[in-house]
Design a protein around this motif. Structure first.
Motif, PDB file in Angstrom:
ATOM      1  N   THR A 145      33.309  50.564  40.881  1.00  0.00           N
ATOM      2  CA  THR A 145      33.461  50.757  39.446  1.00  0.00           C
ATOM      3  C   THR A 145      34.560  49.850  38.898  1.00  0.00           C
ATOM      4  OG1 THR A 145      35.187  52.478  39.404  1.00  0.00           O
ATOM      5  CG2 THR A 145      32.916  53.218  39.752  1.00  0.00           C
ATOM      6  N   GLY A 146      34.345  49.380  37.673  1.00  0.00           N
ATOM      7  CA  GLY A 146      35.381  48.614  36.999  1.00  0.00           C
ATOM      8  C   GLY A 146      36.582  49.460  36.663  1.00  0.00           C
ATOM      9  N   ASP A 179      40.726  41.428  31.938  1.00  0.00           N
ATOM     10  CA  ASP A 179      39.550  42.295  31.877  1.00  0.00           C
ATOM     11  C   ASP A 179      38.398  41.390  31.485  1.00  0.00           C
ATOM     12  OD1 ASP A 179      37.447  43.897  31.108  1.00  0.00           O
ATOM     13  OD2 ASP A 179      38.637  45.290  29.926  1.00  0.00           O
ATOM     14  N   ALA A 204      35.159  41.743  31.888  1.00  0.00           N
ATOM     15  CA  ALA A 204      33.864  42.423  31.965  1.00  0.00           C
ATOM     16  C   ALA A 204      32.753  41.539  31.417  1.00  0.00           C
ATOM     17  CB  ALA A 204      33.914  43.746  31.201  1.00  0.00           C
ATOM     18  N   ARG A 205      33.093  40.742  30.394  1.00  0.00           N
ATOM     19  CA  ARG A 205      32.108  39.838  29.798  1.00  0.00           C
ATOM     20  C   ARG A 205      32.620  38.399  29.825  1.00  0.00           C
ATOM     21  NH1 ARG A 205      32.450  44.680  27.766  1.00  0.00           N
ATOM     22  NH2 ARG A 205      30.564  45.896  27.394  1.00  0.00           N
ATOM     23  N   TYR A 244      39.067  40.662  36.775  1.00  0.00           N
ATOM     24  CA  TYR A 244      37.967  41.594  37.047  1.00  0.00           C
ATOM     25  C   TYR A 244      36.733  41.127  36.296  1.00  0.00           C
ATOM     26  CZ  TYR A 244      35.215  45.300  34.744  1.00  0.00           C
ATOM     27  OH  TYR A 244      34.226  46.019  34.149  1.00  0.00           O
ATOM     28  N   SER A 277      32.439  42.178  35.699  1.00  0.00           N
ATOM     29  CA  SER A 277      31.415  43.211  35.868  1.00  0.00           C
ATOM     30  C   SER A 277      30.165  42.616  36.479  1.00  0.00           C
ATOM     31  CB  SER A 277      31.081  43.842  34.512  1.00  0.00           C
ATOM     32  OG  SER A 277      29.970  44.712  34.632  1.00  0.00           O
ATOM     33  N   TYR A 293      27.215  44.377  36.112  1.00  0.00           N
ATOM     34  CA  TYR A 293      26.049  44.992  35.470  1.00  0.00           C
ATOM     35  C   TYR A 293      25.945  44.723  33.979  1.00  0.00           C
ATOM     36  CZ  TYR A 293      28.848  48.842  33.484  1.00  0.00           C
ATOM     37  OH  TYR A 293      29.755  49.583  32.781  1.00  0.00           O
ATOM     38  N   LYS A 294      26.995  44.313  33.325  1.00  0.00           N
ATOM     39  CA  LYS A 294      26.915  44.128  31.869  1.00  0.00           C
ATOM     40  C   LYS A 294      26.040  42.909  31.557  1.00  0.00           C
ATOM     41  CE  LYS A 294      31.077  46.711  30.731  1.00  0.00           C
ATOM     42  NZ  LYS A 294      31.544  47.184  32.035  1.00  0.00           N
ATOM     43  N   GLY A 309      25.405  48.146  38.892  1.00  0.00           N
ATOM     44  CA  GLY A 309      26.764  48.614  38.658  1.00  0.00           C
ATOM     45  C   GLY A 309      27.729  47.848  39.533  1.00  0.00           C
ATOM     46  N   ALA A 369      31.779  46.029  40.309  1.00  0.00           N
ATOM     47  CA  ALA A 369      32.689  45.019  39.790  1.00  0.00           C
ATOM     48  C   ALA A 369      33.232  44.190  40.939  1.00  0.00           C
ATOM     49  CB  ALA A 369      33.841  45.695  39.045  1.00  0.00           C
TER      50      ALA A 369
END
Length: 361
Positions: free
Chosen positions: A70-71, A176, A178-179, A202, A204, A206-207, A213, A215
């Motif tokens: 998990t992130g 961060d 994530a994107r 970090y 992601s 899955y995004k 899912g 990270a």
């Protein structure tokens, strides 16, 4: 009918990538595993997962990387370790940070670190925001792009100044990301150049990538090894991470190669939206392949319109809607992916015509 069922019934879908059913996803994973001779990892040890971790590390310009389930676990662990290294428990977070908005005070209740909210919630950070903090910080966490304000990023020179500020003050700078993949096309910079100057990143799986899912955390070899040990202590050491890694790895290259096309389609959408002045776009110019539309109706009303257009016209415009600051206003998020990339231009315009007509009634 659930939102997911209603969306699947539509022929014109704006946000995101084409959704796969579990059967479709698992079938594609099975084929990829057969093609690549995949064996299960055992508690994170195995050829497939380690090759994928090494790939992410090289792609971002770091020594090492480790997969985490998990992130949420990934980020607070990285920031706590950064604070330990720098001798201060204070982390600077933007008011819209995922850690503050979505993670239910985990950093505070679990004793990871102490957070200071820094900057204006409606704007990306400037180096002046960080310089105004009188306390000695252990870490700074930057989200790129910033989802809660429509996918905004700091200007390139501002980002470089922030990196230098943290370096000179011996502060652990964490991304961060994530994107992060969505930033590169907008900046027009390679990923290692964007990530350079950060102590940890970090990303992601899955995004934008579309996996199941998980990270990946990248950093120095020593930092990543410590983080991996803490993931085990925190319950993240599941026996097989293979499904998550395969779901990301089998489409990773294709997704990254498509990011410039997603961004170009976002630029096209911005041009089209100029014909619909009641749809207020944030940011004013695209900074990633995502955006927010601010609307002159309540959240409840815009969700009713969304569902009506789906049922009557087979059009799905967005997922969630949020309350905006002013009464009887709202905003929605659009992530530009496969769906809008492949949509017929005329169909997109027709959908916006129907939407704005419904907003006026």
């Amino acid at each position: 009918m659930t939102d997911a069922e209603l969306q699947r019934s539509c022929h014109t879908v704006f946000p995101g990538h084409r959704a796969r059913t579990p059967a479709q996803m698992f079938a594609a994973m099975s084929v990829w595993c057969e093609q690549h001779g995949v064996e299960h990892d055992v508690y994170g040890s195995g050829a497939t997962i380690q090759a994928f971790e090494d790939k992410i590390a090289r792609l971002l310009g770091f020594e090492a990387a480790v997969f985490c389930v998990t992130g949420t676990m990934t980020q607070v662990t990285a920031l706590r370790l950064g604070c330990d290294d720098k001798g201060s428990p204070l982390v600077a977070l933007h008011p819209t940070s995922h850690i503050i908005v979505h993670e239910r005070s985990n950093y505070q209740l679990l004793g990871h670190f102490q957070a200071l909210q820094v900057g204006d919630r409606h704007r990306p950070w400037t180096v002046a925001d960080l310089a105004a903090v009188p306390d000695r910080l252990g870490a700074v966490s930057m989200e790129m792009p910033m989802r809660e304000i429509g996918g905004q990023n700091p200007a390139w020179d501002e980002l470089k100044a922030i990196k230098e500020h943290c370096r000179l003050r011996n502060v652990h700078l964490h991304m961060d990301g994530a994107r992060l993949w969505e930033c590169a096309a907008a900046y027009g910079k390679p990923l290692p150049e964007i990530a350079a100057g950060f102590d940890s990143v970090y990303v992601s799986m899955y995004k934008g990538i579309g996996g199941l899912g998980g990270a990946v955390l990248a950093g120095s070899r020593e930092f990543v090894a410590r983080a991996a040990e803490w993931f085990r202590r925190e319950g993240g050491n599941v026996i097989h991470r293979t499904p998550y890694v395969v779901a990301a790895a089998m489409q990773f290259d294709e997704r990254l190669q498509a990011m410039p096309a997603y961004f170009a389609r976002t630029v096209w959408l911005y041009d089209l939206l100029r014909d619909y002045p009641q749809l207020k776009v944030n940011p004013s110019a695209p900074q990633a392949n995502m955006l927010h539309l601010h609307l002159p109706v309540s959240r409840e009303r815009v969700l009713d319109i969304r569902d009506q257009l789906a049922r009557e016209h087979g059009i799905w415009l967005f997922g969630r809607a949020q309350h905006a600051a002013l009464p009887d206003t709202s905003y929605v998020e659009i992530y530009v992916g496969d769906n809008l990339l492949s949509a017929d231009d005329a169909a997109v315009r027709r959908a916006l015509d129907l939407f704005t007509t419904a907003l006026n009634t």
